[in-house]
Enzyme design. Sequence first.
Site, PDB file in Angstrom:
ATOM      1  N   HIS A  11       0.833  -1.205   0.000  1.00 27.65           N
ATOM      2  CA  HIS A  11       0.000   0.000   0.000  1.00 27.65           C
ATOM      3  C   HIS A  11       0.870   1.258   0.000  1.00 27.65           C
ATOM      4  O   HIS A  11       0.591   2.217  -0.725  1.00 27.65           O
ATOM      5  CB  HIS A  11      -0.904   0.041   1.246  1.00 27.65           C
ATOM      6  CG  HIS A  11      -1.933  -1.050   1.341  1.00 27.65           C
ATOM      7  ND1 HIS A  11      -2.077  -1.863   2.435  1.00 27.65           N
ATOM      8  CD2 HIS A  11      -2.881  -1.468   0.463  1.00 27.65           C
ATOM      9  CE1 HIS A  11      -3.069  -2.720   2.245  1.00 27.65           C
ATOM     10  NE2 HIS A  11      -3.577  -2.508   1.046  1.00 27.65           N
ATOM     11  N   LYS A  71     -16.033  -6.862   7.113  1.00 29.41           N
ATOM     12  CA  LYS A  71     -14.803  -7.661   7.027  1.00 29.41           C
ATOM     13  C   LYS A  71     -14.271  -8.049   8.409  1.00 29.41           C
ATOM     14  O   LYS A  71     -13.242  -8.728   8.487  1.00 29.41           O
ATOM     15  CB  LYS A  71     -13.714  -6.869   6.281  1.00 29.41           C
ATOM     16  CG  LYS A  71     -13.860  -6.879   4.756  1.00 29.41           C
ATOM     17  CD  LYS A  71     -12.654  -6.222   4.104  1.00 29.41           C
ATOM     18  CE  LYS A  71     -12.133  -7.010   2.932  1.00 29.41           C
ATOM     19  NZ  LYS A  71     -10.882  -6.442   2.388  1.00 29.41           N
ATOM     20  N   ARG A  73      -2.453  -5.731  -8.407  1.00 27.20           N
ATOM     21  CA  ARG A  73      -1.291  -6.591  -8.168  1.00 27.20           C
ATOM     22  C   ARG A  73      -1.146  -7.662  -9.234  1.00 27.20           C
ATOM     23  O   ARG A  73      -0.059  -8.006  -9.655  1.00 27.20           O
ATOM     24  CB  ARG A  73      -1.407  -7.272  -6.799  1.00 27.20           C
ATOM     25  CG  ARG A  73      -1.196  -6.340  -5.636  1.00 27.20           C
ATOM     26  CD  ARG A  73      -1.741  -6.925  -4.374  1.00 27.20           C
ATOM     27  NE  ARG A  73      -3.178  -7.134  -4.485  1.00 27.20           N
ATOM     28  CZ  ARG A  73      -3.921  -7.734  -3.605  1.00 27.20           C
ATOM     29  NH1 ARG A  73      -3.376  -8.235  -2.527  1.00 27.20           N
ATOM     30  NH2 ARG A  73      -5.218  -7.870  -3.791  1.00 27.20           N
ATOM     31  N   SER A  95      -3.038  -7.870   3.012  1.00 27.69           N
ATOM     32  CA  SER A  95      -3.159  -7.680   4.454  1.00 27.69           C
ATOM     33  C   SER A  95      -3.471  -8.991   5.144  1.00 27.69           C
ATOM     34  O   SER A  95      -2.974  -9.261   6.244  1.00 27.69           O
ATOM     35  CB  SER A  95      -4.246  -6.646   4.754  1.00 27.69           C
ATOM     36  OG  SER A  95      -3.887  -5.398   4.222  1.00 27.69           O
TER      37      SER A  95
HETATM   38  N1  COA Z   1      -0.410  -4.057  -1.854  1.00 30.23           N
HETATM   39  C1  COA Z   1      -0.748  -4.926  -0.907  1.00 30.23           C
HETATM   40  N2  COA Z   1      -2.005  -5.370  -0.705  1.00 30.23           N
HETATM   41  C2  COA Z   1      -2.962  -4.863  -1.492  1.00 30.23           C
HETATM   42  C3  COA Z   1      -2.683  -3.942  -2.503  1.00 30.23           C
HETATM   43  C4  COA Z   1      -1.337  -3.544  -2.683  1.00 30.23           C
HETATM   44  N3  COA Z   1      -0.974  -2.692  -3.635  1.00 30.23           N
HETATM   45  N4  COA Z   1      -3.833  -3.644  -3.131  1.00 30.23           N
HETATM   46  C5  COA Z   1      -4.792  -4.356  -2.529  1.00 30.23           C
HETATM   47  N5  COA Z   1      -4.268  -5.097  -1.544  1.00 30.23           N
HETATM   48  C6  COA Z   1      -4.967  -6.063  -0.712  1.00 30.23           C
HETATM   49  C7  COA Z   1      -5.429  -5.572   0.598  1.00 30.23           C
HETATM   50  O1  COA Z   1      -4.422  -5.737   1.557  1.00 30.23           O
HETATM   51  C8  COA Z   1      -6.587  -6.483   0.859  1.00 30.23           C
HETATM   52  O2  COA Z   1      -6.128  -7.722   1.319  1.00 30.23           O
HETATM   53  P1  COA Z   1      -7.026  -8.700   2.202  1.00 30.23           P
HETATM   54  O3  COA Z   1      -8.367  -8.787   1.564  1.00 30.23           O
HETATM   55  O4  COA Z   1      -6.216  -9.935   2.136  1.00 30.23           O
HETATM   56  O5  COA Z   1      -7.095  -8.132   3.575  1.00 30.23           O
HETATM   57  C9  COA Z   1      -7.173  -6.688  -0.510  1.00 30.23           C
HETATM   58  O6  COA Z   1      -6.146  -6.447  -1.392  1.00 30.23           O
HETATM   59  C10 COA Z   1      -8.257  -5.737  -0.892  1.00 30.23           C
HETATM   60  O7  COA Z   1      -8.468  -4.874   0.129  1.00 30.23           O
HETATM   61  P2  COA Z   1      -8.461  -3.284   0.094  1.00 30.23           P
HETATM   62  O8  COA Z   1      -7.536  -2.715  -0.883  1.00 30.23           O
HETATM   63  O9  COA Z   1      -8.387  -2.853   1.514  1.00 30.23           O
HETATM   64  O10 COA Z   1      -9.773  -3.003  -0.477  1.00 30.23           O
HETATM   65  P3  COA Z   1     -11.077  -3.589   0.026  1.00 30.23           P
HETATM   66  O11 COA Z   1     -11.497  -4.494  -1.052  1.00 30.23           O
HETATM   67  O12 COA Z   1     -11.098  -4.085   1.415  1.00 30.23           O
HETATM   68  O13 COA Z   1     -11.847  -2.248   0.112  1.00 30.23           O
HETATM   69  C11 COA Z   1     -13.274  -0.528  -0.570  1.00 30.23           C
HETATM   70  C12 COA Z   1     -12.555  -1.807  -0.933  1.00 30.23           C
HETATM   71  C13 COA Z   1     -13.124  -0.133   0.869  1.00 30.23           C
HETATM   72  C14 COA Z   1     -12.675   0.545  -1.447  1.00 30.23           C
HETATM   73  C15 COA Z   1     -14.741  -0.775  -0.936  1.00 30.23           C
HETATM   74  O14 COA Z   1     -15.214  -1.888  -0.211  1.00 30.23           O
HETATM   75  C16 COA Z   1     -15.594   0.416  -0.625  1.00 30.23           C
HETATM   76  O15 COA Z   1     -15.565   1.376  -1.353  1.00 30.23           O
HETATM   77  N6  COA Z   1     -16.367   0.341   0.471  1.00 30.23           N
HETATM   78  C17 COA Z   1     -17.259   1.403   0.869  1.00 30.23           C
HETATM   79  C18 COA Z   1     -18.707   0.990   0.592  1.00 30.23           C
HETATM   80  C19 COA Z   1     -19.035   1.185  -0.871  1.00 30.23           C
HETATM   81  O16 COA Z   1     -18.911   2.267  -1.418  1.00 30.23           O
HETATM   82  N7  COA Z   1     -19.500   0.115  -1.503  1.00 30.23           N
HETATM   83  C20 COA Z   1     -19.863   0.162  -2.910  1.00 30.23           C
HETATM   84  C21 COA Z   1     -18.682  -0.033  -3.799  1.00 30.23           C
HETATM   85  S1  COA Z   1     -18.165  -1.724  -3.730  1.00 30.23           S
END
Ligand code: COA
Length: 159
Positions: A18, A42, A91, A129
């Site tokens: 990140h 989550k 990724r 993560s």
């Molecule tokens: N390096 C390391 N890890 C990465 C990464 C990078 N460059 N890019 C993504 N990841 C990983 C994260 O660590 C995470 O891992 P995990 O699932 O093993 O814990 C995974 O990829 C994805 O997580 P993250 O990037 O935190 O995104 P998310 O999918 O949890 O969150 C939101 C997405 C928060 C942006 C989305 O759910 C959101 O917008 N929520 C608000 C509600 C909403 O608007 N909903 C409608 C749209 S879906």
Amino acid sequence: MNVIAVYPGTFDPITLGHVDVVSRASLMFKTLIVGIAASENKNPLFSLDERVALATEALANLPNVKVRAFSGLLAHTMREWDSGVIIRGLRAISDFEYEVQLAEVNKQIDKDLETVFIAASHKYTFLSSSIVRDIAGHGGNVDDFVPKCVSNAFVEKFN
Ligand code: COA
């Protein structure tokens, strides 16, 4: 012209993958907001306050980066924060389907929102993560994967 971009995620916790995306995106915009989603569904290991504090400490050396928490819809938060650009890291090809879906949903909610993808650096493509939480939870060393403040937080959490 967009001067504020938002990099949203759960960041449970922030990893060096990140940090890599944030550092590179911060060069492209006047201000980059790292938006930490509550993501209650989550069941995060770290509380929202802890995730914000860890990201704030990890990114303290980047003057144009701010860390803020949000709950509710990202698209609504983007309006509130006066930004039209969402940053997401890619990724591997396996990320693509989910990320395109996310970008489409956000555009359906607000047609003015654009998503910009940043290709993760090669050395972090395997990182997530949950992998880091798993290693730390089993007593492994995560120093190569997360900022120092995060490895310290893991030690405190699991002791
Ligand atoms: N390096 C390391 N890890 C990465 C990464 C990078 N460059 N890019 C993504 N990841 C990983 C994260 O660590 C995470 O891992 P995990 O699932 O093993 O814990 C995974 O990829 C994805 O997580 P993250 O990037 O935190 O995104 P998310 O999918 O949890 O969150 C939101 C997405 C928060 C942006 C989305 O759910 C959101 O917008 N929520 C608000 C509600 C909403 O608007 N909903 C409608 C749209 S879906």
